[in-house]
Design a protein around this motif. Structure first.
Motif, PDB file in Angstrom:
ATOM      1  N   LEU A   1      23.992  57.336  67.676  1.00  0.00           N
ATOM      2  CA  LEU A   1      24.607  57.068  68.975  1.00  0.00           C
ATOM      3  C   LEU A   1      24.575  55.563  69.223  1.00  0.00           C
ATOM      4  O   LEU A   1      23.532  54.924  69.073  1.00  0.00           O
ATOM      5  CB  LEU A   1      23.854  57.821  70.072  1.00  0.00           C
TER       6      LEU A   1
ATOM      7  N   ASP B   1      17.973  68.042  61.954  1.00  0.00           N
ATOM      8  CA  ASP B   1      17.926  68.219  60.504  1.00  0.00           C
ATOM      9  C   ASP B   1      17.357  66.994  59.776  1.00  0.00           C
ATOM     10  O   ASP B   1      17.614  65.881  60.174  1.00  0.00           O
ATOM     11  CB  ASP B   1      19.346  68.491  60.032  1.00  0.00           C
TER      12      ASP B   1
ATOM     13  N   LEU C   1      12.804  64.687  61.853  1.00  0.00           N
ATOM     14  CA  LEU C   1      14.160  65.170  62.124  1.00  0.00           C
ATOM     15  C   LEU C   1      15.123  64.078  62.551  1.00  0.00           C
ATOM     16  O   LEU C   1      14.757  63.167  63.293  1.00  0.00           O
ATOM     17  CB  LEU C   1      14.117  66.215  63.245  1.00  0.00           C
ATOM     18  N   GLY C   2      16.361  64.190  62.091  1.00  0.00           N
ATOM     19  CA  GLY C   2      17.485  63.442  62.633  1.00  0.00           C
ATOM     20  C   GLY C   2      18.337  64.397  63.459  1.00  0.00           C
ATOM     21  O   GLY C   2      17.996  65.564  63.618  1.00  0.00           O
ATOM     22  N   LEU C   3      19.434  63.865  63.955  1.00  0.00           N
ATOM     23  CA  LEU C   3      20.289  64.596  64.887  1.00  0.00           C
ATOM     24  C   LEU C   3      21.699  64.722  64.340  1.00  0.00           C
ATOM     25  O   LEU C   3      22.238  63.769  63.767  1.00  0.00           O
ATOM     26  CB  LEU C   3      20.458  63.768  66.148  1.00  0.00           C
ATOM     27  N   ARG C   4      22.310  65.876  64.585  1.00  0.00           N
ATOM     28  CA  ARG C   4      23.715  66.044  64.239  1.00  0.00           C
ATOM     29  C   ARG C   4      24.417  66.776  65.380  1.00  0.00           C
ATOM     30  O   ARG C   4      23.938  67.827  65.833  1.00  0.00           O
ATOM     31  CB  ARG C   4      23.839  66.853  62.948  1.00  0.00           C
ATOM     32  N   PHE C   5      25.517  66.245  65.829  1.00  0.00           N
ATOM     33  CA  PHE C   5      26.316  66.903  66.865  1.00  0.00           C
ATOM     34  C   PHE C   5      27.496  67.558  66.178  1.00  0.00           C
ATOM     35  O   PHE C   5      28.267  66.887  65.503  1.00  0.00           O
ATOM     36  CB  PHE C   5      26.787  65.878  67.894  1.00  0.00           C
TER      37      PHE C   5
ATOM     38  N   LEU D   1      30.694  70.258  71.570  1.00  0.00           N
ATOM     39  CA  LEU D   1      29.643  70.060  70.567  1.00  0.00           C
ATOM     40  C   LEU D   1      28.403  70.911  70.797  1.00  0.00           C
ATOM     41  O   LEU D   1      27.955  71.085  71.932  1.00  0.00           O
ATOM     42  CB  LEU D   1      29.204  68.589  70.567  1.00  0.00           C
ATOM     43  N   GLY D   2      27.834  71.395  69.717  1.00  0.00           N
ATOM     44  CA  GLY D   2      26.479  71.934  69.710  1.00  0.00           C
ATOM     45  C   GLY D   2      25.563  70.936  69.024  1.00  0.00           C
ATOM     46  O   GLY D   2      25.993  69.846  68.630  1.00  0.00           O
TER      47      GLY D   2
ATOM     48  N   LEU E   1      28.651  57.574  66.676  1.00  0.00           N
ATOM     49  CA  LEU E   1      29.325  58.131  67.849  1.00  0.00           C
ATOM     50  C   LEU E   1      29.180  57.135  68.993  1.00  0.00           C
ATOM     51  O   LEU E   1      28.092  56.618  69.242  1.00  0.00           O
ATOM     52  CB  LEU E   1      28.704  59.481  68.247  1.00  0.00           C
TER      53      LEU E   1
ATOM     54  N   MET F   1      11.447  63.571  71.707  1.00  0.00           N
ATOM     55  CA  MET F   1      11.816  64.985  71.587  1.00  0.00           C
ATOM     56  C   MET F   1      11.896  65.388  70.115  1.00  0.00           C
ATOM     57  O   MET F   1      11.351  66.427  69.711  1.00  0.00           O
ATOM     58  CB  MET F   1      13.158  65.236  72.275  1.00  0.00           C
ATOM     59  N   LEU F   2      12.557  64.560  69.295  1.00  0.00           N
ATOM     60  CA  LEU F   2      12.676  64.863  67.864  1.00  0.00           C
ATOM     61  C   LEU F   2      11.305  64.971  67.220  1.00  0.00           C
ATOM     62  O   LEU F   2      11.025  65.890  66.433  1.00  0.00           O
ATOM     63  CB  LEU F   2      13.465  63.753  67.150  1.00  0.00           C
TER      64      LEU F   2
ATOM     65  N   PHE G   1      28.571  56.075  72.505  1.00  0.00           N
ATOM     66  CA  PHE G   1      27.951  56.696  73.678  1.00  0.00           C
ATOM     67  C   PHE G   1      27.952  55.730  74.862  1.00  0.00           C
ATOM     68  O   PHE G   1      26.979  55.654  75.630  1.00  0.00           O
ATOM     69  CB  PHE G   1      26.551  57.231  73.364  1.00  0.00           C
TER      70      PHE G   1
ATOM     71  N   PHE H   1      10.274  74.675  71.868  1.00  0.00           N
ATOM     72  CA  PHE H   1      10.125  73.362  72.500  1.00  0.00           C
ATOM     73  C   PHE H   1       9.125  73.431  73.664  1.00  0.00           C
ATOM     74  O   PHE H   1       9.326  72.829  74.719  1.00  0.00           O
ATOM     75  CB  PHE H   1      11.483  72.788  72.926  1.00  0.00           C
TER      76      PHE H   1
ATOM     77  N   ILE I   1       5.857  70.701  66.630  1.00  0.00           N
ATOM     78  CA  ILE I   1       5.655  72.074  67.109  1.00  0.00           C
ATOM     79  C   ILE I   1       6.122  73.097  66.074  1.00  0.00           C
ATOM     80  O   ILE I   1       5.479  74.109  65.851  1.00  0.00           O
ATOM     81  CB  ILE I   1       6.399  72.321  68.446  1.00  0.00           C
TER      82      ILE I   1
ATOM     83  N   LEU J   1      15.528  60.554  73.325  1.00  0.00           N
ATOM     84  CA  LEU J   1      15.674  61.665  72.379  1.00  0.00           C
ATOM     85  C   LEU J   1      14.607  61.598  71.284  1.00  0.00           C
ATOM     86  O   LEU J   1      14.249  62.625  70.695  1.00  0.00           O
ATOM     87  CB  LEU J   1      17.056  61.624  71.711  1.00  0.00           C
TER      88      LEU J   1
ATOM     89  N   TRP K   1      23.516  62.582  59.504  1.00  0.00           N
ATOM     90  CA  TRP K   1      22.995  62.274  60.833  1.00  0.00           C
ATOM     91  C   TRP K   1      24.007  61.502  61.666  1.00  0.00           C
ATOM     92  O   TRP K   1      24.800  60.716  61.145  1.00  0.00           O
ATOM     93  CB  TRP K   1      21.717  61.416  60.703  1.00  0.00           C
TER      94      TRP K   1
ATOM     95  N   LEU L   1       9.468  68.143  68.488  1.00  0.00           N
ATOM     96  CA  LEU L   1      10.075  69.349  67.908  1.00  0.00           C
ATOM     97  C   LEU L   1       9.607  69.547  66.479  1.00  0.00           C
ATOM     98  O   LEU L   1       9.271  70.673  66.072  1.00  0.00           O
ATOM     99  CB  LEU L   1      11.603  69.232  67.907  1.00  0.00           C
TER     100      LEU L   1
ATOM    101  N   ILE M   1      34.178  61.105  74.959  1.00  0.00           N
ATOM    102  CA  ILE M   1      34.350  59.711  74.538  1.00  0.00           C
ATOM    103  C   ILE M   1      34.917  59.628  73.121  1.00  0.00           C
ATOM    104  O   ILE M   1      35.779  58.809  72.833  1.00  0.00           O
ATOM    105  CB  ILE M   1      33.007  58.937  74.594  1.00  0.00           C
ATOM    106  N   ASN M   2      34.408  60.490  72.229  1.00  0.00           N
ATOM    107  CA  ASN M   2      34.783  60.400  70.822  1.00  0.00           C
ATOM    108  C   ASN M   2      35.909  61.354  70.429  1.00  0.00           C
ATOM    109  O   ASN M   2      36.231  61.492  69.254  1.00  0.00           O
ATOM    110  CB  ASN M   2      33.548  60.621  69.945  1.00  0.00           C
TER     111      ASN M   2
ATOM    112  N   ARG N   1      22.303  70.090  66.198  1.00  0.00           N
ATOM    113  CA  ARG N   1      21.540  70.495  65.025  1.00  0.00           C
ATOM    114  C   ARG N   1      20.478  69.444  64.723  1.00  0.00           C
ATOM    115  O   ARG N   1      20.795  68.255  64.667  1.00  0.00           O
ATOM    116  CB  ARG N   1      22.480  70.642  63.828  1.00  0.00           C
TER     117      ARG N   1
ATOM    118  N   LEU O   1      29.723  62.912  75.076  1.00  0.00           N
ATOM    119  CA  LEU O   1      29.950  62.450  73.697  1.00  0.00           C
ATOM    120  C   LEU O   1      31.264  63.009  73.153  1.00  0.00           C
ATOM    121  O   LEU O   1      32.035  62.292  72.507  1.00  0.00           O
ATOM    122  CB  LEU O   1      28.815  62.922  72.787  1.00  0.00           C
TER     123      LEU O   1
END
Ligand SMILES: C[C@@H](OP(=O)(O)OC[C@@H](O)[C@@H](O)[C@@H](O)Cn1c2nc(=O)[nH]c(=O)c-2cc2ccc(O)cc21)C(=O)N[C@@H](CCC(=O)N[C@@H](CCC(=O)O)C(=O)O)C(=O)O
Ligand SMILES: C[C@@H](OP(=O)(O)OC[C@@H](O)[C@@H](O)[C@@H](O)Cn1c2nc(=O)[nH]c(=O)c-2cc2ccc(O)cc21)C(=O)N[C@@H](CCC(=O)N[C@@H](CCC(=O)O)C(=O)O)C(=O)O
Ligand SMILES: NC(=O)c1ccc[n+]([C@@H]2O[C@H](COP(=O)([O-])OP(=O)(O)OC[C@H]3O[C@@H](n4cnc5c(N)ncnc54)[C@H](OP(=O)(O)O)[C@@H]3O)[C@@H](O)[C@H]2O)c1
Ligand SMILES: NC(=O)c1ccc[n+]([C@@H]2O[C@H](COP(=O)([O-])OP(=O)(O)OC[C@H]3O[C@@H](n4cnc5c(N)ncnc54)[C@H](OP(=O)(O)O)[C@@H]3O)[C@@H](O)[C@H]2O)c1
Lengths: 217, 217
Positions: B157, A217, B212-216, A212-213, B182, B199-200, B184, A184, B206, B196, B154, B203, A206-207, A215, A203
């Protein structure tokens, strides 16, 4: 490669020490007190041995820093800068990894603490002006990470102004099962990465989810 | 439930129209030009019918807004506020969803565009003062989302100052296969969510990855 974990006796240090050991690195757990370091290293080895690892060594922080090629500072941000100042010479010309997230809890919600409008990693780099500072691991939930039964697929965003150091740290991250390093960019982008952590924590709260980590994708 | 997609003739509108149709909602695709809306609705229905759906209707934006319970504004942010101003009465007392991300590309990198130090969703809410504004879908890569062969998991939020409207939108999101809503918090948190997206995009650039989508997790 020799990797030390300074303040490796806490939440994040545990997971890092054991998992880096299992990934084949020579791991040194650092502590302010050599005795505590040795005690925790012993505990970590008991876990690591169940998975075919072991050999983690406990030493005092400065000694750990001197021995190693890469040092990860897993000390609460309120104290990490002072410790870094004391270890400036020991860490000179070496790679230093910042997982630091300056954060406060207010009414149960996490809130990022602005440090001179920049990031903890940049502040660390300004103190350790002779080291190669790389930010990583800021978005890893430490307790799940320290649990060897836990299965995860998390991304680790890695930022640095030194391309070679960044590559070394990305390779280290990618050796840990379940982690993927993503480049990054420059160290300044750690401002964005560090600010993701309060979001993750809030997050989850609230949920009503487990820690959480992230990902991509 | 009747859901309109204002400016639904573009990238994000396509995926939303088809997938909301397949999820069982009555979908209206809005456009500045009724003719264009009807043409795109026809194209979307051709795709939807292959998966057992169909029945998407194309109409002019204002008509779409009036017919529907929920309107999603999928118009580039540079033009969305002006359009919202014109539709203020048509959208009064209704739920309006903002996927808007104010963004610019500079040397191939995405950069968030600050709007009065707040967010596009808050600016929309200040214009649509008689509507219930909810932010969602800001972090969805539109082209992959519009491809019905694409498999994804995905998180979306969802932020709003109106708890009932937020719940309605979260239920809508959760009906789309592969998406998880989720909560938020308040609309102000859309500041974090919108930021975000650059950033996606950066990322992906680079690291040479697909959008990309996001997954928590
Ligand atoms: C919510 C948590 O309470 P806690 O121990 O006070 O921890 C709260 C937080 O401090 C803790 O989550 C930290 O890891 C938060 N945290 C950070 N906290 C910090 O202080 N600094 C950080 O830099 C930081 C980073 C970070 C990154 C990601 C992330 O998700 C969390 C992060 C809790 O319940 N923990 C359980 C374990 C969590 C857990 O898995 N609980 C349920 C799980 C529910 C389930 O699995 O569905 C269970 O045990 O089954 C425990 O203490 O044993
Ligand atoms: C990188 C992309 O180029 P592009 O069409 O100029 O699109 C660049 C971006 O505008 C596009 O990614 C937008 O979706 C970016 N974008 C947003 N762009 C915006 O302008 N506004 C937004 O609000 C926005 C949100 C957003 C959220 C998430 C995200 O990941 C991206 C987002 C590209 O190559 N697209 C391909 C499809 C992408 C793709 O899958 N390519 C490879 C995939 C590689 C692989 O699968 O490994 C392939 O076709 O096989 C195409 O145009 O057909
Ligand atoms: N917890 C998480 O989920 C998580 C996730 C990602 C990143 N992080 C970051 O990682 C760092 C460590 O977090 P943690 O939760 O692992 O911390 P922690 O368990 O609370 O503390 C780690 C260690 O820091 C040392 N320490 C405490 N006070 C000190 C002081 N005044 N001077 C020097 N060392 C001191 C202690 O080691 P000794 O007593 O042995 O010296 C302690 O075991 C933080 O910066 C945090 O932001 C945490
Ligand atoms: N692209 C993504 O990946 C993505 C992902 C998440 C969120 N978003 C957000 O979703 C919104 C739409 O993005 P998009 O990529 O789908 O946009 P787009 O395809 O470029 O445009 C969508 C539609 O906006 C309408 N439009 C264009 N100029 C207009 C104007 N001056 N006044 C009124 N309507 C106008 C057009 O419809 P008509 O000509 O039919 O009127 C067009 O088809 C943006 O705010 C974006 O930030 C995009």
């Amino acid at each position: 490669m020799k990797i030390s974990i300074l303040g490796g006796t806490g939440n994040l240090g545990k997971g890092l020490a054991i998992r880096l050991d299992l990934a084949g690195f020579d791991v040194f757990v650092g502590s302010r007190k050599e005795e505590k370091a040795k005690k925790l290293a012993e505990e970590y080895n008991e876990v690591a041995e169940k998975f075919g690892g072991g050999g983690i060594i406990g030493v005092e922080n400065e000694k750990a820093a001197k021995i190693s090629d890469v040092s990860i500072i897993t000390i609460p941000w309120e104290h990490a800068f002072e410790t870094a100042g004391k270890l400036k010479n020991a860490l000179s010309e070496k790679i230093v990894v910042s997982p630091l997230v300056p954060m406060r809890f207010e009414n149960g919600f996490a809130r990022y603490v602005e440090i001179d409008g920049s990031s903890a990693a940049e502040k660390l780099a300004s103190i350790l002006s002779e080291s190669f500072v790389v930010s990583a691991f800021n978005n890893i939930p430490a307790k799940r990470f320290a649990n060897l039964e836990e299965k995860f697929s998390w991304d680790v965003l890695v930022c640095s102004d030194d391309a070679k150091a960044k590559k070394v740290v990305m390779d280290v991250v990618n050796k840990i099962e379940g982690l993927r390093a993503l480049d990054f960019g420059e160290l300044k982008n750690s401002r964005i990465v560090e600010r993701l952590t309060p979001m993750l924590i809030n997050l989850a709260r609230i949920n009503n989810l487990k820690p959480l980590g992230l990902r991509f994708d």
